[in-house]
Design an enzyme around this catalytic site. Structure first.
Site, PDB file in Angstrom:
ATOM      1  N   GLU A   1      19.887 -52.750  31.135  1.00  0.00           N
ATOM      2  CA  GLU A   1      19.198 -51.780  30.286  1.00  0.00           C
ATOM      3  C   GLU A   1      19.769 -50.424  30.659  1.00  0.00           C
ATOM      4  OE1 GLU A   1      14.650 -50.343  29.148  1.00  0.00           O
ATOM      5  OE2 GLU A   1      15.060 -51.251  31.101  1.00  0.00           O
ATOM      6  N   LEU A   2      20.673 -49.911  29.818  1.00  0.00           N
ATOM      7  CA  LEU A   2      21.538 -48.814  30.234  1.00  0.00           C
ATOM      8  C   LEU A   2      21.385 -47.586  29.346  1.00  0.00           C
ATOM      9  CD1 LEU A   2      24.800 -50.894  30.844  1.00  0.00           C
ATOM     10  CD2 LEU A   2      22.967 -50.361  32.469  1.00  0.00           C
TER      11      LEU A   2
ATOM     12  N   ARG B   1       6.900 -37.167  27.021  1.00  0.00           N
ATOM     13  CA  ARG B   1       6.384 -38.332  27.733  1.00  0.00           C
ATOM     14  C   ARG B   1       7.126 -38.490  29.044  1.00  0.00           C
ATOM     15  NH1 ARG B   1       7.641 -44.672  26.805  1.00  0.00           N
ATOM     16  NH2 ARG B   1       6.011 -45.510  28.151  1.00  0.00           N
TER      17      ARG B   1
ATOM     18  N   ASN C   1      12.156 -43.411  37.168  1.00  0.00           N
ATOM     19  CA  ASN C   1      11.327 -42.769  36.141  1.00  0.00           C
ATOM     20  C   ASN C   1      10.052 -43.546  35.838  1.00  0.00           C
ATOM     21  OD1 ASN C   1      12.789 -44.814  34.837  1.00  0.00           O
ATOM     22  ND2 ASN C   1      12.825 -43.720  32.889  1.00  0.00           N
TER      23      ASN C   1
END
Length: 354
Positions: free
Chosen positions: A219-220, A247, A120
């Site tokens: 970072e989940l 966004r 992403n």
């Protein structure tokens, strides 16, 4: 087709670990000022090439031009920040409790670091991991998402042009990634794992880190709601809600994935949101007038479509959108009301990195 990219074998991945291990001692011994200057040079290169950088993400990831350019600026700032931090690695010096000794606390590079990034934010997640590792003196192995290898390859090439020595930054692209990542974690040379992605994969990786006691940073996921309560300024709320939701095409762990609106504000909120979404222009980011780009793949588009269709089948009201476009991985900006609390649409993160 944009490009063809080689798939790394498990042997390739282990060779990358070997290359990083071979470079680790000399990179750790490199003066912090020199490491910082190399990162600053990489920042300068990205600044000079920022539109080319953004254009690559538009074509590979499907972002709108505004999203891609914003990420390009955001991503390169990590190189500048850690260029300055490389010379500021702290330590400590103090008198022992007994008063007869001096205690010195020194910090050393942890060692070879395996960095796994999602699709992403293919640039910012890579620079956010590469920059601190390199500043601290750690050789690295970068494993980007299979959907966005070109952005990662571009960043590695920028670091090479900046003068980072061979072996310090290595790029691997195994498909499927799981077995190769497990093999790399089994290698004792790997001392650090940094992963951004889904909670499910994070659990698996933490189990893999246990056997060799690899230090892990995770970072989940994220599926946060936005609450609209009495007294809210709806003009401001809707404007910011659209930004929070759209966004990066909604593919952000920080996105407002669902809205809970007080009954006294519901009707006006929906009308204002509908009007705001009517202004969204969907299409390729190569046309800078478009404000909502494509999803990263047809599979992601179809996942979103299935969630919307299931919600409507369960009684939700489709106010706007709700259709995939036939010319690519585009999905209309969509507004639903009356979605059943606890349904798959409320429980599923729209962006879910693997």
């Amino acid at each position: 087709m944009l490009a063809r990219f080689a798939v790394a074998t498990e042997r390739d991945c282990l060779d990358a670990v070997d290359a990083a291990a071979a470079a680790q001692e000399s990179w750790a011994a490199t003066a912090p000022r020199e490491r910082g200057e190399l990162l600053r040079t990489a920042y300068d290169i990205l600044t000079a090439e920022v539109e080319e950088f953004a254009s690559l993400m538009v074509r590979e990831n499907g972002k709108s031009w505004a999203d891609a350019l914003g990420e390009a600026h955001y991503a390169k700032e990590f190189f500048r920040w850690f260029a300055e931090e490389a010379v500021r690695v702290p330590g400590d010096y103090r008198l022992s409790p007994a008063g007869d000794k001096r205690i010195v606390v020194d910090r050393q590079p942890i060692g070879v670091s395996l960095l796994i990034t999602p699709w992403n934010f293919p640039a910012a997640m890579a620079t956010r991991k590469l920059a601190p590792a390199l500043a601290a003196g750690c050789a690295t192995v970068l494993k980007p998402a299979a959907e966005t290898p070109l952005t990662a390859a571009y960043l590695v090439e920028v670091l090479r042009r900046a003068g980072v020595p061979d072996g310090v930054v290595n790029l691997v692209t195994p498909v499927p990634p799981g077995p190769a990542v497990r093999r790399m974690l089994d290698r004792p040379e790997v001392r650090k794992l940094s992963f951004t992605g889904s909670t499910e994969v994070g659990r698996e990786l933490l189990r893999g880190c246990a056997d060799t006691v690899v230090h892990a940073s995770m970072e989940l996921g994220g599926n946060a709601p936005l609450l609209v309560l009495p007294g809210a300024d709806l003009e401001l709320t809707v404007r910011e809600a659209v930004l929070a939701k759209l966004r990066n095409g909604g593919a952000a762990c920080t996105a407002a994935n669902r809205f809970y609106v007080h009954a006294s504000l519901h009707e006006e909120f929906v009308a204002r949101m509908d009007a705001a979404l009517a202004e969204v222009r969907v299409g390729p980011g190569t046309d800078r007038r478009h404000t909502l780009g494509a999803l990263v793949s047809l599979a992601e588009r179809d996942k979103v479509a299935a969630l919307v269709d299931a919600a409507v089948a369960q009684g939700a009201t489709l106010v706007r959108g709700g259709h995939a476009r036939p010319d690519g991985a585009f999905y209309e900006a969509t507004l639903l009301t009356g979605v059943t609390h606890g349904s798959p649409l409320t429980r599923t993160e729209i962006f879910s990195a693997r």
